[in-house]
Scaffold this motif. Structure first.
Motif, PDB file in Angstrom:
ATOM      1  N   SER A 160       0.717  -1.221   0.055  1.00 56.64           N
ATOM      2  CA  SER A 160       0.011   0.220   0.048  1.00 56.64           C
ATOM      3  C   SER A 160       0.869   1.322   0.026  1.00 56.64           C
ATOM      4  O   SER A 160       0.497   2.035  -0.841  1.00 56.64           O
ATOM      5  CB  SER A 160      -0.785   0.199   1.460  1.00 56.64           C
ATOM      6  OG  SER A 160      -0.350   0.142   2.507  1.00 56.64           O
ATOM      7  N   THR A 161       2.050   1.078   0.722  1.00 54.81           N
ATOM      8  CA  THR A 161       2.870   2.337   0.772  1.00 54.81           C
ATOM      9  C   THR A 161       3.547   2.593  -0.557  1.00 54.81           C
ATOM     10  O   THR A 161       3.683   3.821  -1.227  1.00 54.81           O
ATOM     11  CB  THR A 161       3.830   2.317   2.043  1.00 54.81           C
ATOM     12  OG1 THR A 161       3.526   2.175   3.076  1.00 54.81           O
ATOM     13  CG2 THR A 161       4.943   3.289   2.019  1.00 54.81           C
ATOM     14  N   LEU A 162       3.860   1.658  -1.097  1.00 56.39           N
ATOM     15  CA  LEU A 162       4.611   1.491  -2.556  1.00 56.39           C
ATOM     16  C   LEU A 162       3.593   2.236  -3.506  1.00 56.39           C
ATOM     17  O   LEU A 162       3.853   3.067  -4.284  1.00 56.39           O
ATOM     18  CB  LEU A 162       5.284   0.280  -2.928  1.00 56.39           C
ATOM     19  CG  LEU A 162       5.730   0.370  -4.510  1.00 56.39           C
ATOM     20  CD1 LEU A 162       6.933   1.260  -4.410  1.00 56.39           C
ATOM     21  CD2 LEU A 162       6.130  -1.267  -4.651  1.00 56.39           C
ATOM     22  N   THR A 163       2.162   1.600  -3.452  1.00 61.57           N
ATOM     23  CA  THR A 163       1.170   2.333  -4.345  1.00 61.57           C
ATOM     24  C   THR A 163       1.038   3.673  -4.154  1.00 61.57           C
ATOM     25  O   THR A 163       1.039   4.413  -5.258  1.00 61.57           O
ATOM     26  CB  THR A 163      -0.162   1.474  -4.126  1.00 61.57           C
ATOM     27  OG1 THR A 163       0.246  -0.064  -4.223  1.00 61.57           O
ATOM     28  CG2 THR A 163      -1.231   1.757  -5.122  1.00 61.57           C
ATOM     29  N   ARG A 164       0.794   3.868  -2.853  1.00 65.84           N
ATOM     30  CA  ARG A 164       0.506   5.499  -2.557  1.00 65.84           C
ATOM     31  C   ARG A 164       1.629   6.410  -3.193  1.00 65.84           C
ATOM     32  O   ARG A 164       1.398   7.440  -3.799  1.00 65.84           O
ATOM     33  CB  ARG A 164       0.311   5.561  -1.264  1.00 65.84           C
ATOM     34  CG  ARG A 164       0.025   7.249  -0.768  1.00 65.84           C
ATOM     35  CD  ARG A 164      -0.415   7.226   0.645  1.00 65.84           C
ATOM     36  NE  ARG A 164       0.544   6.448   1.573  1.00 65.84           N
ATOM     37  CZ  ARG A 164       1.642   6.907   1.810  1.00 65.84           C
ATOM     38  NH1 ARG A 164       2.081   8.227   1.608  1.00 65.84           N
ATOM     39  NH2 ARG A 164       2.302   6.230   3.073  1.00 65.84           N
ATOM     40  N   GLU A 165       2.824   5.966  -2.920  1.00 64.03           N
ATOM     41  CA  GLU A 165       4.088   6.891  -3.314  1.00 64.03           C
ATOM     42  C   GLU A 165       4.281   6.847  -4.724  1.00 64.03           C
ATOM     43  O   GLU A 165       4.697   7.874  -5.207  1.00 64.03           O
ATOM     44  CB  GLU A 165       5.160   6.443  -2.352  1.00 64.03           C
ATOM     45  CG  GLU A 165       5.086   6.624  -0.870  1.00 64.03           C
ATOM     46  CD  GLU A 165       6.344   6.270  -0.219  1.00 64.03           C
ATOM     47  OE1 GLU A 165       7.601   6.005  -0.692  1.00 64.03           O
ATOM     48  OE2 GLU A 165       6.100   6.583   1.179  1.00 64.03           O
ATOM     49  N   VAL A 166       4.030   5.762  -5.423  1.00 62.03           N
ATOM     50  CA  VAL A 166       4.101   5.853  -6.928  1.00 62.03           C
ATOM     51  C   VAL A 166       3.145   6.967  -7.282  1.00 62.03           C
ATOM     52  O   VAL A 166       3.452   7.434  -8.374  1.00 62.03           O
ATOM     53  CB  VAL A 166       3.846   4.442  -7.344  1.00 62.03           C
ATOM     54  CG1 VAL A 166       3.534   4.317  -8.925  1.00 62.03           C
ATOM     55  CG2 VAL A 166       4.961   3.322  -7.188  1.00 62.03           C
ATOM     56  N   MET A 167       1.818   6.709  -6.852  1.00 63.84           N
ATOM     57  CA  MET A 167       0.720   7.537  -7.671  1.00 63.84           C
ATOM     58  C   MET A 167       1.141   9.178  -7.158  1.00 63.84           C
ATOM     59  O   MET A 167       0.802   9.992  -7.754  1.00 63.84           O
ATOM     60  CB  MET A 167      -0.526   7.145  -6.963  1.00 63.84           C
ATOM     61  CG  MET A 167      -0.904   6.002  -7.348  1.00 63.84           C
ATOM     62  SD  MET A 167      -1.311   5.739  -9.242  1.00 63.84           S
ATOM     63  CE  MET A 167      -2.554   6.581  -9.400  1.00 63.84           C
ATOM     64  N   GLU A 168       1.574   9.331  -5.767  1.00 61.85           N
ATOM     65  CA  GLU A 168       1.957  10.728  -5.568  1.00 61.85           C
ATOM     66  C   GLU A 168       3.264  11.556  -6.545  1.00 61.85           C
ATOM     67  O   GLU A 168       3.284  12.376  -6.700  1.00 61.85           O
ATOM     68  CB  GLU A 168       2.643  10.633  -3.979  1.00 61.85           C
ATOM     69  CG  GLU A 168       1.581  10.555  -2.944  1.00 61.85           C
ATOM     70  CD  GLU A 168       2.132  10.376  -1.666  1.00 61.85           C
ATOM     71  OE1 GLU A 168       1.216  10.503  -0.718  1.00 61.85           O
ATOM     72  OE2 GLU A 168       3.211  10.071  -1.445  1.00 61.85           O
ATOM     73  N   ARG A 169       4.183  10.459  -6.891  1.00 63.63           N
ATOM     74  CA  ARG A 169       5.234  10.885  -7.640  1.00 63.63           C
ATOM     75  C   ARG A 169       4.682  11.110  -9.252  1.00 63.63           C
ATOM     76  O   ARG A 169       5.230  11.812  -9.799  1.00 63.63           O
ATOM     77  CB  ARG A 169       6.340   9.880  -7.484  1.00 63.63           C
ATOM     78  CG  ARG A 169       7.117   9.874  -6.323  1.00 63.63           C
ATOM     79  CD  ARG A 169       8.305   9.122  -6.434  1.00 63.63           C
ATOM     80  NE  ARG A 169       8.853   8.632  -4.916  1.00 63.63           N
ATOM     81  CZ  ARG A 169       9.952   8.143  -4.707  1.00 63.63           C
ATOM     82  NH1 ARG A 169      10.964   7.783  -5.387  1.00 63.63           N
ATOM     83  NH2 ARG A 169      10.490   7.897  -3.461  1.00 63.63           N
ATOM     84  N   TRP A 170       4.005  10.020  -9.490  1.00 62.46           N
ATOM     85  CA  TRP A 170       3.403   9.994 -11.114  1.00 62.46           C
ATOM     86  C   TRP A 170       1.925   9.844 -10.959  1.00 62.46           C
ATOM     87  O   TRP A 170       1.577   8.570 -11.305  1.00 62.46           O
ATOM     88  CB  TRP A 170       4.061   8.800 -11.660  1.00 62.46           C
ATOM     89  CG  TRP A 170       5.704   8.673 -11.687  1.00 62.46           C
ATOM     90  CD1 TRP A 170       6.480   9.805 -12.528  1.00 62.46           C
ATOM     91  CD2 TRP A 170       6.606   7.827 -11.016  1.00 62.46           C
ATOM     92  NE1 TRP A 170       7.870   9.472 -12.228  1.00 62.46           N
ATOM     93  CE2 TRP A 170       7.961   8.550 -11.340  1.00 62.46           C
ATOM     94  CE3 TRP A 170       6.404   6.945 -10.052  1.00 62.46           C
ATOM     95  CZ2 TRP A 170       9.286   7.750 -10.377  1.00 62.46           C
ATOM     96  CZ3 TRP A 170       7.331   6.401  -9.210  1.00 62.46           C
ATOM     97  CH2 TRP A 170       8.779   6.900  -9.663  1.00 62.46           C
ATOM     98  N   PRO A 171       1.343  10.797 -11.081  1.00 57.91           N
ATOM     99  CA  PRO A 171      -0.253  10.775 -10.790  1.00 57.91           C
ATOM    100  C   PRO A 171      -0.885  10.226 -11.990  1.00 57.91           C
ATOM    101  O   PRO A 171      -1.923   9.513 -11.779  1.00 57.91           O
ATOM    102  CB  PRO A 171      -0.541  12.367 -10.728  1.00 57.91           C
ATOM    103  CG  PRO A 171       0.512  13.138 -10.180  1.00 57.91           C
ATOM    104  CD  PRO A 171       1.830  12.270 -10.752  1.00 57.91           C
TER     105      PRO A 171
END
Length: 550
Positions: free
Chosen positions: A41-52
């Protein structure tokens, strides 16, 4: 937002670092019960924060993990654009930017899911090595739209059930293992339940069972194991050794074997059910729910509870299913490693010879052929653990000093092929040392020239004193371990940033353990286990000494 443990943070960072260095498909190894869903979940959220604009697909093989992983993301990101595609959960979303799905529900839907830039796979050891199967079919279809899509895998066993490593071979999907956090580390850090084992008098003989594809032939294996005299003797022993255990999980060699084990357990007045691939889904859900909630003391199964099954209260695992697969062995044992209220450890009873065959579960070595071809599975008569002649503990073959009794092996000593593979504490490579009652606890500032000061905790055990140096001011991994120790001892957040703050807060916040385990590490001793008085809420009763120590 969910507070990550230090190793969870390190695992997510390792994936980003791997991609930053030009890597393609990373694999994260994290032991069962250490919170892979939080890392996902953390990886998913941070991926979306960096590359929306990224579109993420998260794949698992059972509906429980679909729900668990989706809920983990929504806890840390309540407004996440999440969809679910799982027949078992009654959801068929297709176009959500973040889609959690069971592979059985979407493997034919590659053209309907839209472009997917990142695929996350939990229980990644289930992805086949060759270019076939549901996972491979879906990935091939998705790559038609996004040729350079990335795949990140998470698993407790980075090898398939035929012992092949996931990061080896020309046709591998995953590039390399970028982070590992194993069972031994999880137990040492207090995030997993300790494991113990006791010698069993009953042993399943599989010396004549045929093998195919690196594993025993299923029908022949069940025929060898499902014999009434053996079953009755094993269950008699199980009832005796497990009399103080509240939640038993039994692994059988076949459906009939599981049913016969269930009946034998019931005949001894113990509430027991069984599940297999033939059990209707609704009935299986009911039985598993009754087991998790304590209405059933025992649950037998055949090949359905090795991955994706979460029952923290399990404090006895019985292996009546021999296997040549190191992956299956680790997955079975992992069912008992979760922490639960009132659970001190999990007892592993190995009737199947799996410990002897594969070695202690925290010292697994997967051996592959150098040419990248399919690795050989374990041999039936192979010995990968040795018995201490003084105390009968089983340890890794390369152990020179028994950590239980101090017996020393010479280089000429060889492991005995008739070693009792399931001797007490055999399931871990470092046998558990004895518990020492703590009679006093004190704290002091420790100074060392050239290094930041540290907080020294001294545990007084009669005439012995064992010390821990808590490096609050050191930074990096040392500070992470200091924070883990502070939380484990009951300290509140935020963790003290300085030794002075730690000394001021220790008496009011830290809980005094009533017993510890200490193990020799070179010239020094390290504390490897803490036991707290259940429900007593003891304070430290410490005498704080803030004088500097040499």
């Amino acid at each position: 937002m969910t507070q990550l443990r230090s190793y969870q943070r390190a695992g997510v960072d390792a994936v980003f670092d791997f991609w930053a260095g030009g890597g393609e498909n990373p694999l994260v190894e994290a032991a069962t019960g250490t919170g892979k869903s939080v890392m996902v979940s953390t990886l998913t959220r941070e991926v979306m924060e960096r590359w929306p604009d990224m579109r993420v697909l998260m794949l698992v093989h059972v509906k429980e993990l679909v729900q668990q992983n989706a809920q983990a993301l929504l806890r840390s990101w309540p407004g996440a654009p999440v969809g679910i595609n799982s027949a078992g959960l009654g959801r068929r979303d297709l176009r959500s930017p973040i889609l959690f799905a069971s592979i059985q529900s979407v493997y034919r839907q590659g053209r309907n899911l839209g472009p997917r830039d990142l695929i996350l796979i939990d229980e990644a050891h289930l992805v086949p090595k060759a270019g076939d199967g549901m996972y491979r079919r879906l990935l091939d279809d998705l790559q038609q739209t996004v040729p350079d899509l990335r795949v990140a895998g998470f698993t407790a066993t980075p090898y398939r059930l035929d012992s092949g490593r996931l990061d080896e071979g020309d046709d591998r999907l995953f590039s390399e293992i970028v982070f590992s956090y194993g069972i031994g580390q999880g137990i040492a850090d207090g995030y997993l339940s300790s494991l113990v084992s006791k010698a069993t008098d009953t042993t399943l003989d599989v010396s004549g069972v045929a093998r195919r594809g690196g594993e025993f032939v299923a029908g022949a294996l069940e025929a060898a194991c499902d014999q009434d005299a053996i079953t009755q003797a094993a269950v008699d022993e199980l009832a005796h050794l497990g009399r103080d255990r509240r939640s038993w999980l039994l692994f059988a060699a076949g459906v009939k074997h599981a049913a016969n084990l269930r009946d034998a357990v019931r005949a001894r007045g113990i509430a027991c059910e069984m599940v297999s691939g033939e059990t209707p889904q609704g009935e299986r859900d009911r039985i598993v729910r009754d087991f998790r909630e304590g209405r059933l003391r025992c649950l037998t199964n055949c090949s359905v509870l090795t991955t994706g099954f979460d029952a923290p209260a399990v404090d006895l695992v019985a292996m009546l299913r021999p296997t040549l697969s190191v992956g299956l062995y680790v997955q079975i044992v992992g069912r008992g490693t979760r922490l639960a209220s009132g659970k001190e450890n999990c007892l592993i009873l190995d009737y199947a010879g799996n410990v002897r065959r594969h070695g202690p579960v925290d010292a697994i070595e997967v051996r592959g052929k150098k040419d990248g071809s399919k690795p050989a599975a374990a041999e039936v008569t192979e010995v990968r653990a040795k018995e201490c002649p003084s105390c009968s503990s089983l340890v890794a073959l390369n152990t020179r000093v028994c950590t239980t009794c101090g017996h020393e092996w010479t280089r000429e000593d060889a492991p005995k092929h008739d070693a009792v593979a399931d001797a007490e504490r055999a399931i871990l490579s470092l046998a558990a040392p004895p518990w020492l009652e703590v009679s006093g606890l004190s704290f002091a500032r420790h100074t060392k020239p050239g290094s930041p000061d540290s907080l020294r905790a001294e545990f007084h055990c009669g005439i012995l004193t064992h010390r821990v140096w808590v490096c609050l001011e050191h930074g990096g991994r040392a500070a992470e371990k200091a924070a883990q120790w502070w939380r484990r001892m009951g300290g509140a957040e935020p963790v003290p940033a300085t030794v002075e703050e730690g000394l001021e807060r220790a008496e009011a916040e830290l809980v005094w353990p009533h017993a510890i385990q200490a193990r020799q590490a070179g010239k020094f001793w390290e504390i490897v286990g803490y036991r707290f008085a259940a429900g007593e809420g003891w304070s430290t009763r410490a005498v704080l000494n803030v004088e500097e120590a040499a």
